[in-house]
Design a protein around this motif. Structure first.
Motif, short mmCIF file in Angstrom:
data_model
loop_
_atom_site.label_atom_id
_atom_site.label_comp_id
_atom_site.label_asym_id
_atom_site.label_seq_id
_atom_site.Cartn_x
_atom_site.Cartn_y
_atom_site.Cartn_z
N SER A 200 0.92 -1.25 -0.06
CA SER A 200 -0.06 0.21 0.03
C SER A 200 0.95 1.29 -0.26
N ILE A 201 1.93 1.10 0.70
CA ILE A 201 2.86 2.20 0.94
C ILE A 201 3.48 2.61 -0.53
N ARG A 202 3.84 1.37 -1.19
CA ARG A 202 4.66 1.67 -2.56
C ARG A 202 3.66 2.55 -3.46
N ASN A 203 2.29 1.85 -3.37
CA ASN A 203 1.20 2.24 -4.36
C ASN A 203 0.96 4.03 -4.02
N ALA A 204 1.07 4.23 -2.64
CA ALA A 204 0.78 5.31 -2.40
C ALA A 204 2.03 6.48 -2.90
N ILE A 205 3.18 5.79 -2.77
CA ILE A 205 4.23 6.76 -3.04
C ILE A 205 4.21 6.87 -4.81
N ASP A 206 3.81 5.88 -5.67
CA ASP A 206 3.70 5.92 -6.86
C ASP A 206 2.63 6.97 -7.36
N ARG A 207 1.48 6.98 -6.41
CA ARG A 207 0.39 8.02 -6.87
C ARG A 207 1.04 9.32 -6.26
N ALA A 208 1.61 9.51 -5.53
CA ALA A 208 2.30 10.72 -5.23
C ALA A 208 3.15 11.17 -6.31
N ARG A 209 3.95 10.29 -6.77
CA ARG A 209 4.82 10.86 -7.81
C ARG A 209 4.15 11.33 -9.17
N LEU A 210 2.79 10.53 -9.46
CA LEU A 210 2.13 11.06 -10.41
C LEU A 210 1.57 12.37 -10.27
N ARG A 211 1.15 12.73 -9.14
CA ARG A 211 0.75 14.00 -8.53
C ARG A 211 1.63 15.06 -8.91
N GLN A 212 2.96 14.62 -8.32
CA GLN A 212 4.03 15.52 -8.54
C GLN A 212 4.30 15.99 -9.91
N ALA A 213 4.31 15.12 -10.80
CA ALA A 213 4.57 15.24 -11.98
C ALA A 213 3.62 16.20 -12.45
N ASN A 214 2.46 15.82 -12.22
CA ASN A 214 1.29 16.73 -12.75
C ASN A 214 1.47 18.10 -12.50
N ARG A 215 1.80 18.37 -11.18
CA ARG A 215 1.93 19.78 -10.66
C ARG A 215 3.28 20.41 -11.47
N LEU A 216 4.42 19.79 -11.62
CA LEU A 216 5.19 20.30 -12.28
C LEU A 216 4.98 20.63 -13.62
N PHE A 217 4.35 19.65 -14.03
CA PHE A 217 3.91 19.87 -15.60
C PHE A 217 3.15 21.30 -16.05
N ALA A 218 2.12 21.07 -14.89
CA ALA A 218 1.22 22.52 -15.01
C ALA A 218 1.86 23.60 -15.06
N ALA A 219 3.08 23.77 -13.91
CA ALA A 219 3.96 24.76 -14.05
C ALA A 219 5.02 25.03 -15.00
N ARG A 220 5.09 24.38 -16.05
CA ARG A 220 6.14 24.20 -16.86
C ARG A 220 6.87 25.44 -17.51
N ALA A 221 6.29 26.45 -17.29
CA ALA A 221 6.97 27.73 -17.79
C ALA A 221 8.29 28.03 -17.20
N ALA A 222 8.09 27.86 -15.72
CA ALA A 222 9.31 28.06 -15.01
C ALA A 222 10.41 26.83 -15.25
N PRO A 223 11.81 27.27 -15.05
CA PRO A 223 12.76 26.18 -15.34
C PRO A 223 12.78 25.41 -14.01
N LEU A 224 13.21 24.24 -14.07
CA LEU A 224 12.93 23.23 -12.64
C LEU A 224 14.54 22.85 -12.43
N ASP A 225 14.87 22.91 -11.16
CA ASP A 225 16.16 22.51 -10.84
C ASP A 225 16.08 20.96 -10.39
N ARG A 226 17.09 20.44 -9.93
CA ARG A 226 17.14 19.16 -9.52
C ARG A 226 16.45 18.98 -8.07
N ALA A 227 16.50 19.82 -7.33
CA ALA A 227 15.71 19.61 -6.17
C ALA A 227 14.13 19.65 -6.19
#
Lengths: 138, 296
Positions: free
Chosen positions: B251-278
């Motif tokens: 369950s934890i692994r699945n939760a992390i996978d879904r969090a990654r999905l949301r993070q990717a979505n969030r970053l993609f939505a704000a794609r105008a700004a440059p992204l750093d490693r952090a």
């Protein structure tokens, strides 16, 4: 007369430990192993009966030795050989083939002469064993 | 001096043997990579000690039958049965008990055939593939179907038993499954129960252990949590544990996978700004709090 077919056939018969090493060598090279048996020792008899399916994806010789033991229990009086098949492109053929079991008594071959026209003579080999029906030869 | 008396004076250096086989390293790695699971680790330690002493005895010529190491892992979903199964192969290989470091992982489908005469060759083929290593049978209780007396599973079990007994030095069989169903399985197959020397029970994880597991998973995937996210994950775990169909680390692994999905979505939505490693490797609290677990 000890028949000599395949690898190692001019050496003394391989022991089980030696067979295991050869099989492991084949497996380490990624070749598939097969066990076959026959009671027709003629050198041109290339179609031996398969003992089960060829064994793919094995890692350890123990699996092949298990099949070999089972085949010996059933066909202890026949010739049994182990073959290694290389499926890689460019080979797609047998890389190893050696006899691992033979009947205690091998009667050998008769040279048959057939006289033809004009006193010409044709020669052929006939195994003494094959004069009896299959299954009752050794 | 007779040879026998001489033999009595021989000593064996356990420490050297311990260092040569590098068991210490394996056990350390096991401690590091697997959170909790105390009874499991204890049993693995015991087995390691037994095999070490066994090889010391062999060095002095004290012959004994090799110990039977067939195992049964029981526990709830996601408690690490499969993961430990893979590690066991590595450990036993290092200790020289099995010849190859490989695990063949199978389920009922791979062992049981579909018509008369299909099961035996199928089971034997799997056994041959596993020879020299570990055969891991997941959900082993499915092999036996009491409701159908003509089920071919029984045939597979019989072949398995025969090979487990005869080819003990060639193969280690590990059965895995849920506790209650494995108990039923063993009750109807007493032969199987008696041939398995080690019954290991995998306990459920508590919230702290699950958090530690999440930390390990994130580290391996090169992610990190910011402060808010760590608190959110803690809360998430507490809440998720109360809900139905909770399956521990899975369950934890699945939760992390879904969090990654949301993070990717969030970053993609704000794609105008440059992204750093952090930014690419940080999960924010909002990524976790968006889960439906927080809605209930």
């Amino acid at each position: 007369m000890k028949i000599t077919q395949g690898q190692f056939s001019f050496l003394p018969d391989l022991t089980d430990a030696e067979i295991r090493l050869q099989v492991q060598y084949a497996l380490d090279n990624g070749w598939a192993l097969a066990v076959e048996h026959t009671d027709d020792p003629h050198p041109r008899n290339s179609y031996w009966s398969m003992w089960g399916n060829p064994m793919f994806d094995l890692r350890d010789a123990a699996g092949v030795m298990m099949e070999l033991d089972a085949c010996r229990r059933e066909h202890g009086l026949s010739y049994i050989r182990v073959m290694a098949f290389d499926s890689r492109k460019g080979w797609e053929s047998i890389r190893m083939s050696f006899v691992v079991n033979r009947p205690a008594d091998e009667p050998g071959f008769e040279l048959v002469r057939t006289e033809g026209e004009g006193r010409s003579v044709h020669y052929t080999l006939r195994s003494y064993a094959t004069s009896r029906p299959s299954g009752a030869r050794y | 001096m007779s040879a026998l008396a001489e033999a009595h004076d021989e000593t064996v250096d356990l420490q050297a043997l311990y260092e040569r086989t590098e068991i210490g390293k394996i056990l350390e790695a096991l401690d590091r990579d697997l959170v909790g699971l105390v009874p499991v680790k204890t049993r693995i330690r015991e087995i390691a000690a037994l095999l070490l002493i066994e090889s010391a005895r062999r060095d002095l010529g004290l012959q004994a039958e090799p110990p039977s190491l067939h195992m049964c892992f029981t526990g709830n979903p996601g408690t690490g049965k499969t993961t430990v199964g893979k590690r066991i192969a590595e450990l036993l290989h290092q200790l020289g008990y099995i010849r190859r470091n490989h695990v063949v992982s199978v389920t009922r489908d791979d062992l049981v055939g579909q018509y008369i005469g299909h099961t035996a060759p199928k089971t034997k083929e799997v056994l041959k593939k596993a020879m020299g290593g570990v055969l891991f049978i997941d959900e082993a209780y499915y092999l036996y179907r009491p409701e159908n007396e003509r089920d071919y599973g029984q045939e597979a079990i019989e072949i398995l038993l025969q090979v487990m007994e005869e080819r003990r030095d060639d193969l280690v069989v590990v059965l895995a499954g849920y506790k209650d169903r494995m108990d039923t399985f063993f009750r109807s197959n007493p032969g199987m129960a008696s041939r398995i020397a080690h019954h290991v029970d995998f306990p459920d994880y508590d919230a702290q252990e699950l958090f530690a597991i999440a930390g390990l998973m994130l580290e391996r995937m090169h992610y990190q949590l910011d402060d808010g996210a760590a608190a959110a994950l803690c809360e998430y775990i507490e809440r998720r544990m109360q809900q139905p169909r909770f399956s521990n680390a899975r369950s934890i692994r699945n939760a992390i996978d879904r969090a990654r999905l949301r993070q990717a979505n969030r970053l993609f939505a704000a794609r105008a700004a440059p992204l750093d490693r952090a930014a690419l490797s940080t999960l924010a609290a909002s990524d976790i709090r968006a889960s439906r677990v927080f809605l209930q």
